[in-house]
Design an enzyme around this catalytic site. Structure first.
Site, PDB file in Angstrom:
ATOM      1  N   LYS A 115      52.136  34.060  35.141  1.00  0.00           N
ATOM      2  CA  LYS A 115      50.870  34.337  34.918  1.00  0.00           C
ATOM      3  C   LYS A 115      50.418  34.708  33.477  1.00  0.00           C
ATOM      4  O   LYS A 115      51.264  35.018  32.738  1.00  0.00           O
ATOM      5  CB  LYS A 115      50.415  35.527  36.090  1.00  0.00           C
ATOM      6  CG  LYS A 115      50.503  34.971  37.444  1.00  0.00           C
ATOM      7  CD  LYS A 115      50.076  36.040  38.519  1.00  0.00           C
ATOM      8  CE  LYS A 115      50.469  35.753  39.880  1.00  0.00           C
ATOM      9  NZ  LYS A 115      50.086  37.152  40.730  1.00  0.00           N
ATOM     10  N   ASN A 133      51.328  41.361  37.870  1.00  0.00           N
ATOM     11  CA  ASN A 133      52.744  41.072  38.750  1.00  0.00           C
ATOM     12  C   ASN A 133      53.405  39.964  38.005  1.00  0.00           C
ATOM     13  O   ASN A 133      54.260  39.520  38.836  1.00  0.00           O
ATOM     14  CB  ASN A 133      52.745  41.303  40.056  1.00  0.00           C
ATOM     15  CG  ASN A 133      51.864  40.285  40.887  1.00  0.00           C
ATOM     16  OD1 ASN A 133      51.559  39.343  40.187  1.00  0.00           O
ATOM     17  ND2 ASN A 133      51.901  40.147  42.062  1.00  0.00           N
ATOM     18  N   HIS A 137      53.664  33.857  39.884  1.00  0.00           N
ATOM     19  CA  HIS A 137      53.502  33.442  41.398  1.00  0.00           C
ATOM     20  C   HIS A 137      54.614  32.682  41.809  1.00  0.00           C
ATOM     21  O   HIS A 137      55.301  31.688  41.015  1.00  0.00           O
ATOM     22  CB  HIS A 137      52.180  32.623  41.363  1.00  0.00           C
ATOM     23  CG  HIS A 137      52.075  31.726  42.598  1.00  0.00           C
ATOM     24  ND1 HIS A 137      51.477  32.165  43.913  1.00  0.00           N
ATOM     25  CD2 HIS A 137      52.444  30.498  43.026  1.00  0.00           C
ATOM     26  CE1 HIS A 137      51.589  31.345  44.805  1.00  0.00           C
ATOM     27  NE2 HIS A 137      52.052  30.220  44.490  1.00  0.00           N
ATOM     28  N   GLU A 193      50.834  23.247  47.072  1.00  0.00           N
ATOM     29  CA  GLU A 193      50.650  23.778  45.623  1.00  0.00           C
ATOM     30  C   GLU A 193      50.906  22.898  44.230  1.00  0.00           C
ATOM     31  O   GLU A 193      50.311  22.904  43.291  1.00  0.00           O
ATOM     32  CB  GLU A 193      50.996  25.175  45.451  1.00  0.00           C
ATOM     33  CG  GLU A 193      50.598  26.128  46.284  1.00  0.00           C
ATOM     34  CD  GLU A 193      51.143  27.625  46.210  1.00  0.00           C
ATOM     35  OE1 GLU A 193      50.332  28.637  46.683  1.00  0.00           O
ATOM     36  OE2 GLU A 193      52.272  27.729  45.856  1.00  0.00           O
ATOM     37  N   TYR A 216      44.201  30.171  45.143  1.00  0.00           N
ATOM     38  CA  TYR A 216      44.064  31.566  45.871  1.00  0.00           C
ATOM     39  C   TYR A 216      43.133  31.629  46.922  1.00  0.00           C
ATOM     40  O   TYR A 216      42.747  32.811  47.424  1.00  0.00           O
ATOM     41  CB  TYR A 216      44.248  32.689  44.916  1.00  0.00           C
ATOM     42  CG  TYR A 216      45.045  33.103  43.947  1.00  0.00           C
ATOM     43  CD1 TYR A 216      46.158  33.450  44.590  1.00  0.00           C
ATOM     44  CD2 TYR A 216      44.992  33.030  42.561  1.00  0.00           C
ATOM     45  CE1 TYR A 216      47.413  33.745  44.123  1.00  0.00           C
ATOM     46  CE2 TYR A 216      46.161  33.380  41.889  1.00  0.00           C
ATOM     47  CZ  TYR A 216      47.300  33.968  42.486  1.00  0.00           C
ATOM     48  OH  TYR A 216      48.377  34.289  41.829  1.00  0.00           O
TER      49      TYR A 216
HETATM   50  P1  IDP Z   1      52.176  37.105  46.283  1.00  0.00           P
HETATM   51  O1  IDP Z   1      51.832  36.708  44.934  1.00  0.00           O
HETATM   52  O2  IDP Z   1      53.468  37.997  46.390  1.00  0.00           O
HETATM   53  O3  IDP Z   1      52.332  35.789  47.211  1.00  0.00           O
HETATM   54  P2  IDP Z   1      49.842  37.730  48.011  1.00  0.00           P
HETATM   55  O4  IDP Z   1      49.761  38.823  48.879  1.00  0.00           O
HETATM   56  O5  IDP Z   1      49.901  36.305  48.079  1.00  0.00           O
HETATM   57  O6  IDP Z   1      51.151  37.879  46.846  1.00  0.00           O
HETATM   58  O7  IDP Z   1      48.605  37.858  46.674  1.00  0.00           O
HETATM   59  C1  IDP Z   1      48.255  37.098  45.669  1.00  0.00           C
HETATM   60  C2  IDP Z   1      48.212  37.903  44.348  1.00  0.00           C
HETATM   61  O8  IDP Z   1      46.925  38.445  44.195  1.00  0.00           O
HETATM   62  C3  IDP Z   1      49.182  38.581  43.794  1.00  0.00           C
HETATM   63  O9  IDP Z   1      50.375  38.196  43.341  1.00  0.00           O
HETATM   64  C4  IDP Z   1      48.567  39.731  43.256  1.00  0.00           C
HETATM   65  O10 IDP Z   1      48.601  39.332  41.833  1.00  0.00           O
HETATM   66  C5  IDP Z   1      47.203  39.874  43.748  1.00  0.00           C
HETATM   67  N1  IDP Z   1      47.036  40.806  44.613  1.00  0.00           N
HETATM   68  C6  IDP Z   1      47.551  41.057  45.897  1.00  0.00           C
HETATM   69  N2  IDP Z   1      47.042  42.225  46.331  1.00  0.00           N
HETATM   70  C7  IDP Z   1      46.490  42.779  45.416  1.00  0.00           C
HETATM   71  C8  IDP Z   1      45.596  44.035  45.305  1.00  0.00           C
HETATM   72  O11 IDP Z   1      45.695  44.875  46.265  1.00  0.00           O
HETATM   73  N3  IDP Z   1      45.037  44.389  44.356  1.00  0.00           N
HETATM   74  C9  IDP Z   1      45.035  43.422  43.306  1.00  0.00           C
HETATM   75  N4  IDP Z   1      45.695  42.450  43.239  1.00  0.00           N
HETATM   76  C10 IDP Z   1      46.371  42.014  44.099  1.00  0.00           C
HETATM   77 MG    MG Z   2      50.928  34.602  48.160  1.00  0.00          MG
END
Ligand code: IDP
Ligand code: MG
Length: 149
Positions: A9, A112, A115, A126, A49
């Site tokens: 990212k 974080n 992805h 994807e 997303y």
């Molecule tokens: P993942 O990336 O571990 O699969 P997902 O639940 O699919 O996690 O969420 C996608 C992305 O959305 C996360 O990697 C993060 O960047 C963002 N995200 C998820 N939950 C939150 C939140 O509570 N606040 C802000 N960003 C979030």
């Molecule tokens: Mg995810």
């Protein structure tokens, strides 16, 4: 052979972690079959997303993903989808184990770093979303026999 989609990212690219992150997957033994640096369109970010479109963080997440370049990656290997997720670590870096990418480099859920596809079927859709078929490279690393029995 199983494939997964990985994206470094904007925070990972801005923080100069591209080589470090790709290196972890290379060193594990997974094969790179797709790799490109790109500015992501809003359409692609919203599609990628799409499952989260009703969540409160969705608009900010899309704006973040299109704000600065991303490195898009396809990796191949036995079990690469699930193992890739383990290498990446839990979604919230504050809960990710040390030794994972998010555990070692992240400090908040909205930044974080990376992805990774969460299932084989997700990976297939994807990869098709992010790469044209001709951008994926078929090749045989000479090291394969030292990685697989
Ligand atoms: P993942 O990336 O571990 O699969 P997902 O639940 O699919 O996690 O969420 C996608 C992305 O959305 C996360 O990697 C993060 O960047 C963002 N995200 C998820 N939950 C939150 C939140 O509570 N606040 C802000 N960003 C979030
Ligand atoms: Mg995810």
């Amino acid at each position: 052979m199983e494939r997964t989609f990985i994206a470094i990212k904007p925070d990972g690219v801005q923080r100069k972690l591209v080589a470090e992150i790709i290196g972890r997957f290379e060193q594990k033994g997974f094969k790179l079959v797709g790799l490109k640096l790109m500015k992501v369109s809003k359409e692609l970010a919203e599609q990628h997303y799409g499952v989260h479109k009703e969540r409160p963080f969705f608009p900010g997440l899309v704006e973040f993903i299109i704000s600065s370049p991303v490195v898009a990656i396809v990796l191949e290997g036995d079990g690469v989808v699930a193992a890739g997720r383990k290498i990446i670590g839990a979604t919230n870096p504050l809960n990710s184990e040390p030794g994972t990418i998010r555990g070692d480099y992240g400090a908040s859920i909205g930044r974080n770093l990376i992805h990774g596809s969460d299932a084989i079927e997700t990976a297939q859709s994807e990869i098709a979303m992010w790469f044209k078929e001709e951008e994926l490279v078929t090749w045989e690393p000479t090291m394969t026999k030292w990685i697989y029995e």
